[in-house]
Design an enzyme around this catalytic site. Sequence first.
Site, short mmCIF file in Angstrom:
data_model
loop_
_atom_site.label_atom_id
_atom_site.label_comp_id
_atom_site.label_asym_id
_atom_site.label_seq_id
_atom_site.Cartn_x
_atom_site.Cartn_y
_atom_site.Cartn_z
N ILE A 125 0.82 -0.78 -0.22
CA ILE A 125 0.03 0.48 -0.32
C ILE A 125 0.77 1.05 -0.14
O ILE A 125 1.53 1.21 0.90
CB ILE A 125 -0.82 0.18 1.23
CG1 ILE A 125 -1.68 -0.87 1.07
CG2 ILE A 125 -1.26 1.43 1.42
CD1 ILE A 125 -2.20 -1.36 -0.06
N LYS A 126 0.16 1.82 -0.90
CA LYS A 126 1.28 3.09 -1.45
C LYS A 126 0.84 4.62 -0.38
O LYS A 126 -0.12 4.55 -0.67
CB LYS A 126 1.48 3.85 -2.30
CG LYS A 126 2.92 4.70 -2.99
CD LYS A 126 2.60 4.55 -4.86
CE LYS A 126 3.91 4.03 -5.18
NZ LYS A 126 4.22 4.99 -6.81
#
Length: 320
Positions: A125-126
């Site tokens: 997850i960025k």
Amino acid sequence: MISIWCDFIERRFLQTQFKELVNNGFVCGATSNPSIFAQALQSDSYQKDIAILKSQGKNPKEIYETLALQDIKLASQILYPLYEENCQNGLISIEIDPFLCHDVQASIDEGVRLWRTLDSKNVMIKVPATQSGYTIIEELMLRGININATLVFTTEQAYKVLEAFKRANTQAQGVISVFVSRFDREIDSRVPESLQGKYGIANAIEIYKNFIHQNTNPHYRILFASTGVKNKNTIYNDDGYYVYPLAFDDCINTLPIQTLQNLDYARLRACKPKLDSHKQSLQTQINTFDVDIIELEDKLLQDGLQNFEESFRQMLESLN
């Protein structure tokens, strides 16, 4: 040799060229961002599905998310054998809705939801490395979620991300995405040729040097991003201009398609990059041309956040 990831996602590409790049050992991971998805969803390969989802009454964000998650899932499946062999490889990242980046709880909830929906151990997850982002990063990593901290321009940002990783203290993978070329794009037009194309690399090396002094966990690494050459000239005379000087063995470089296609892999394997950054002397020289590096660092972060928001907004409007 540095790990090479692909900075591009598009359905037809994933099913063809991307598979070949992975199977032939040229790339071992991938990244995405709102701008990349905005570009991808304009291609013909999505139009039939977009029409179907519209007919089902889906709103623009639901349409985007359905298609984006399909692509991320496909990429994760292609990359999973690499992840099984070595959990530092075979990773693919997706960014939280950029309009949520200053809303800590909403970002945490969305990150958890995306992670659970994808149900793939090799997804990251960025999260942008902002003041809110450090809390979001820590909370997501506490849940065992792999994190790609993006839009890192300074040693202070990298330090705060690493501290968030350490506080979480889980087995999740964490990368710190240091943006390289954007400094030079801002500086080059304001300084003589002798100072052009230098600061981005020097800054990236300085961040990496600080990181290796502060980190002992192999699950955490530096990723060099924004490393494509936009226009070749006497300075930027090679697509690998931002790759070879940053080819540290324990780092990642995520590359656009053009750079991947034109990279000299024999040269890359032979690279022995130096840790001498000369950043301070460069900064002193650049400052004499009325360039305030501190102001520029903040500008690049704010521009990056706004660009992701604008790309996301335009993409949603195109799906109306």
